[in-house]
Design a protein around this motif. Structure first.
Motif, PDB file in Angstrom:
ATOM      1  N   ASP A 145       2.931   3.842  -3.891  1.00  9.60           N
ATOM      2  CA  ASP A 145       2.575   5.103  -4.803  1.00  9.60           C
ATOM      3  C   ASP A 145       3.553   6.309  -4.064  1.00  9.60           C
ATOM      4  O   ASP A 145       4.091   7.008  -4.741  1.00  9.60           O
ATOM      5  CB  ASP A 145       1.268   5.355  -4.974  1.00  9.60           C
ATOM      6  N   GLU A 146       3.034   6.299  -2.866  1.00 12.01           N
ATOM      7  CA  GLU A 146       3.606   7.418  -1.850  1.00 12.01           C
ATOM      8  C   GLU A 146       5.230   7.143  -1.923  1.00 12.01           C
ATOM      9  O   GLU A 146       5.814   8.135  -2.049  1.00 12.01           O
ATOM     10  CB  GLU A 146       3.118   7.366  -0.669  1.00 12.01           C
ATOM     11  N   LEU A 147       5.676   6.251  -1.675  1.00 10.99           N
ATOM     12  CA  LEU A 147       7.323   5.949  -1.822  1.00 10.99           C
ATOM     13  C   LEU A 147       7.871   6.359  -3.029  1.00 10.99           C
ATOM     14  O   LEU A 147       9.026   6.897  -3.253  1.00 10.99           O
ATOM     15  CB  LEU A 147       7.570   4.363  -1.427  1.00 10.99           C
ATOM     16  N   LEU A 187       6.738   8.452  -5.317  1.00 10.84           N
ATOM     17  CA  LEU A 187       6.832   9.897  -5.559  1.00 10.84           C
ATOM     18  C   LEU A 187       8.230  10.288  -4.953  1.00 10.84           C
ATOM     19  O   LEU A 187       9.113  11.290  -5.580  1.00 10.84           O
ATOM     20  CB  LEU A 187       5.664  10.410  -4.910  1.00 10.84           C
ATOM     21  N   ILE A 188       8.379   9.729  -3.523  1.00  9.15           N
ATOM     22  CA  ILE A 188       9.786  10.391  -2.955  1.00  9.15           C
ATOM     23  C   ILE A 188      10.823   9.846  -3.488  1.00  9.15           C
ATOM     24  O   ILE A 188      11.809  10.692  -3.962  1.00  9.15           O
ATOM     25  CB  ILE A 188       9.778   9.971  -1.442  1.00  9.15           C
ATOM     26  N   ALA A 203      10.816  11.000   5.118  1.00  7.98           N
ATOM     27  CA  ALA A 203       9.651  10.815   4.370  1.00  7.98           C
ATOM     28  C   ALA A 203       9.641   9.168   4.410  1.00  7.98           C
ATOM     29  O   ALA A 203       8.167   8.916   4.542  1.00  7.98           O
ATOM     30  CB  ALA A 203       9.687  11.279   2.916  1.00  7.98           C
ATOM     31  N   GLN A 204      10.646   8.588   4.205  1.00  7.86           N
ATOM     32  CA  GLN A 204      10.646   7.173   4.255  1.00  7.86           C
ATOM     33  C   GLN A 204      10.069   6.743   5.513  1.00  7.86           C
ATOM     34  O   GLN A 204       9.145   5.634   5.579  1.00  7.86           O
ATOM     35  CB  GLN A 204      11.800   6.535   4.038  1.00  7.86           C
ATOM     36  N   ILE A 227       6.061   7.697   5.900  1.00  7.48           N
ATOM     37  CA  ILE A 227       5.284   6.735   5.028  1.00  7.48           C
ATOM     38  C   ILE A 227       5.134   5.449   5.776  1.00  7.48           C
ATOM     39  O   ILE A 227       4.194   4.745   5.651  1.00  7.48           O
ATOM     40  CB  ILE A 227       5.818   6.768   3.762  1.00  7.48           C
ATOM     41  N   GLN A 263       0.769  -1.404   0.118  1.00  4.56           N
ATOM     42  CA  GLN A 263       0.002   0.007   0.020  1.00  4.56           C
ATOM     43  C   GLN A 263       0.869   1.210   0.007  1.00  4.56           C
ATOM     44  O   GLN A 263       0.257   2.407  -0.133  1.00  4.56           O
ATOM     45  CB  GLN A 263      -0.984  -0.100   1.252  1.00  4.56           C
ATOM     46  N   TYR A 264       2.179   1.206   0.353  1.00  3.06           N
ATOM     47  CA  TYR A 264       3.097   2.125   0.320  1.00  3.06           C
ATOM     48  C   TYR A 264       3.610   2.589  -1.165  1.00  3.06           C
ATOM     49  O   TYR A 264       4.533   3.699  -1.303  1.00  3.06           O
ATOM     50  CB  TYR A 264       4.179   2.003   1.135  1.00  3.06           C
TER      51      TYR A 264
END
Ligand code: URA
Length: 196
Positions: free
Chosen positions: A7-9, A11-12, A113-114, A117, A4-5
Motif C-alpha cells: 500500500d505504502e509503495l 502511493l509513492i 521513499a523506496q 519504506i 506488507q509494503y
C-alpha cells in the motif's frame, strides 16, 4: 506475492507516475519504478531506464539487464525471489544521456521513499551514477567497487560495476572487470547469508 509494503509503495509509485518535477516526464513512455520482491534484504539501484526499460516499464530488461540477471543468478539471487531492483531516475533521459543533477534531485524523493519504506539490509549501487548519489567522493567506480559503506538505516552498501560496463569489457581474466564483479557478488552473497 502481496507484502506488507504494497500500500505504502503504491502511493509513492502513483505519485511518481504523475510526477512533473523535471522535464523527463515529457519524453518518457513509461515510468520505471521497480521490479522484484519488495520485502527482500537486498535492493539494487541502477542509473536510469534505457530504451527497453522505457518501453516495458521495468528496470534492467535490456542487454545489460540480462547480464545483470545472469550475474545475480550465479549466486542464487533473482528478481522473482529475493532482490528488489530500482533506479536513481525513474524516467529515461533522452538518448540515454547521463542524468542531470536537477533530475537526480527531483527524483531522489522517490528513491528515498523506496529505501525508507523497505529498509533493505544491503544496498548495491550499480555504476557511478548510483554510487555518487550516496557516496561523496572523487574516487572512480573502479576504486569504490567491492567496498562496504554504511548506508541508510544502518544498511550495508556496496558500489559495483554497471553491467553495461561489463558488456564493453569481455575478458574474464583475473583482475578484469568481469572477474572483479564475480568477487563482489560472491562477497555480497557471503554477507547476505550471515544475516538473520
Ligand atoms: N541501466 C540502468 O542503470 N538501469 C536500467 O534499468 C537499465 C539500464
Amino acid at each position: 506475492m502481496p507484502t506488507q509494503y504494497d500500500d505504502e509503495l503504491n502511493l509513492i509509485k502513483v505519485k511518481c507516475e504523475n510526477c512533473e518535477k523535471c522535464s523527463l516526464c515529457k519524453t518518457k513512455t513509461h515510468t520505471v519504478f521497480s521490479a522484484g520482491v519488495p520485502n527482500s534484504k537486498i535492493m539494487l539501484i541502477g542509473e536510469a531506464p534505457g530504451y527497453y526499460e522505457d518501453i516495458q516499464g521495468e528496470p534492467f530488461v535490456g542487454k545489460a539487464g540480462q547480464l545483470l540477471d545472469k550475474i545475480l543468478g550465479c549466486v542464487g539471487f533473482s528478481r522473482k525471489e529475493n532482490i528488489y531492483i530500482c533506479n536513481t531516475l525513474k524516467c529515461r533521459p533522452p538518448e540515454n544521456r547521463d542524468p542531470l543533477p536537477e533530475e537526480k534531485l527531483a527524483c531522489s524523493e522517490y528513491l528515498n521513499a523506496q529505501i525508507e519504506i523497505l529498509k533493505p539490509r544491503i544496498i548495491l549501487l550499480c555504476g557511478k551514477v548510483a554510487a555518487y548519489s550516496f557516496i561523496d567522493t572523487k574516487l572512480g567506480i573502479t576504486k569504490l567497487r567491492g567496498k562496504w559503506f554504511e548506508g541508510p538505516n544502518f544498511s550495508k552498501m556496496m558500489p559495483i560495476f554497471h553491467p553495461s560496463y561489463l558488456l564493453r569489457n569481455d575478458s574474464r581474466e583475473k583482475g578484469s572487470p568481469k572477474w572483479l564483479m564475480w568477487q563482489d557478488i560472491k562477497e555480497v552473497r557471503r554477507v547476505y547469508d550471515q544475516m538473520n
